[in-house]
Design a protein around this motif. Structure first.
Motif, PDB file in Angstrom:
ATOM      1  N   ALA A 103      19.938  39.821  81.522  1.00  0.00           N
ATOM      2  CA  ALA A 103      18.987  40.830  81.077  1.00  0.00           C
ATOM      3  C   ALA A 103      19.084  41.139  79.585  1.00  0.00           C
ATOM      4  CB  ALA A 103      19.190  42.119  81.878  1.00  0.00           C
TER       5      ALA A 103
ATOM      6  N   PHE B 284      11.118  41.378  85.340  1.00  0.00           N
ATOM      7  CA  PHE B 284      12.063  42.439  85.029  1.00  0.00           C
ATOM      8  C   PHE B 284      13.039  41.865  84.020  1.00  0.00           C
ATOM      9  CE2 PHE B 284      15.623  45.347  86.570  1.00  0.00           C
ATOM     10  CZ  PHE B 284      15.059  46.489  86.034  1.00  0.00           C
ATOM     11  N   PHE B 285      13.046  42.403  82.808  1.00  0.00           N
ATOM     12  CA  PHE B 285      13.813  41.834  81.711  1.00  0.00           C
ATOM     13  C   PHE B 285      13.425  40.376  81.469  1.00  0.00           C
ATOM     14  CE2 PHE B 285      16.460  45.483  82.686  1.00  0.00           C
ATOM     15  CZ  PHE B 285      16.910  45.893  81.434  1.00  0.00           C
TER      16      PHE B 285
ATOM     17  N   GLU C 278      12.995  49.137  82.874  1.00  0.00           N
ATOM     18  CA  GLU C 278      13.659  48.316  81.863  1.00  0.00           C
ATOM     19  C   GLU C 278      13.911  49.124  80.588  1.00  0.00           C
ATOM     20  OE1 GLU C 278      12.756  44.395  79.080  1.00  0.00           O
ATOM     21  OE2 GLU C 278      11.946  44.444  81.128  1.00  0.00           O
TER      22      GLU C 278
END
Length: 298
Positions: A58, A207-208, A275
């Motif tokens: 991430a 996500f990320f 995030e």
């Protein structure tokens, strides 16, 4: 099966024994003791490698030493959260109300104007059990949506604890709780949902920057019933038992948009919000979740 049942019973007994120990201490000392134990032992456990892999995936811009510092703080926060479980009921007492701050209430005007319920979404930040309690203490009555624990004995105990100390109405995720969810919204009350965990079924979003299956339930309810979704900023205030919660401007469904496209847009917006919160306070998020598919490499 017998071995699994025995393990579940042992885990439940161990949990209650640990919480009995924390419960024998005052709130502040229990929280600090939990931070010390988890901060010391947690980084050495094998499961921490999942947190390291998640963080490398991430936030690759962080140096290894920075990640380790964040992971230790994550464990300290988790330890505090565990220590506080035995004292959850105390947070609703007048003596502890100054520990729970709420801001952004001006954004609730949308809910009032629409004369509907609302969905409050967040993730596993700080002591995530406290957020629905803050809402209830400030007049935002509603229900908490929860995911069943794998251990049935622990699950029964956790649901009972939340019902007594956080908010009385506990609704399980999935089809079993669907009717109760609709009843809450029809009564113009609120739903509290944590939406940062991986779903085996859901909507593929990012996500990320990586593919991640995400629950589309909040977006589906927003599109179908016109209820606003309020992203909640929630964090622990330093090394303490104080918490700050902020109600952010709502995510609203466009009633004229294509249904599927709108659900996808809202679901992605939820991930983008989470995030941003994680990047702002990475030490407060629960990095141990298996959030991304196994084949997704850092």
């Amino acid at each position: 099966m017998a071995g699994k049942a025995l393990r579940h019973k042992f885990e439940a007994v161990a949990l209650k024994a640990a919480l009995g120990l924390f419960g024998a201490l005052p709130l502040e000392r229990a929280s600090a003791f939990g931070a010390f134990i988890a901060g010391t032992l947690g980084p050495r456990l094998g499961v921490t490698n999942r947190a390291r892999a998640n963080m490398a995936r991430a936030m690759p811009e962080l140096a290894p030493a920075e990640r380790e510092a964040i992971i230790k703080k994550m464990w300290r926060n988790l330890g505090r959260t565990i220590g506080e479980y035995a004292h959850l009921h105390e947070f609703q007492l007048p003596a502890h109300r100054d520990k729970l701050g709420l801001s952004g209430t001006e954004n609730l005007s949308v809910m009032e104007e629409r004369d509907k319920g609302a969905i409050f979404i967040s993730g596993h930040f700080g002591n995530w059990e406290i957020a629905p309690l803050i809402g209830r203490l400030y007049g935002l009555e509603g229900a908490e949506i929860y995911r069943h624990a794998n251990n049935p004995y622990v699950d029964e105990w956790m649901v009972g604890l939340r019902a007594r100390a956080v908010t009385p109405l506990q609704i399980p995720k999935g089809s079993k709780g669907a009717r109760e969810i609709l009843k809450v919204l029809k009564e113009k009350k609120s739903l509290y949902m944590l939406v940062d965990q991986k779903m085996n079924e859901g909507l593929e979003t990012t996500f990320f920057g990586h593919k991640a299956m995400t629950t589309a339930a909040p977006a589906g309810l927003a599109v179908r019933y016109g209820v606003p979704i309020y992203p909640i900023s929630f964090r622990r205030l330093g090394e303490s038992t104080g918490f700050a919660m902020k109600v952010n401007p709502p995510i609203l469904a466009d009633e004229n948009a294509d249904t599927f496209e709108e659900i996808a847009r809202i679901t992605q917006a939820m991930n983008d919000f989470l995030e941003g919160e994680i990047r702002a306070h990475p030490e407060q998020w629960f990095w141990l979740h298996n959030r991304w598919p196994k084949h997704a490499k850092p």
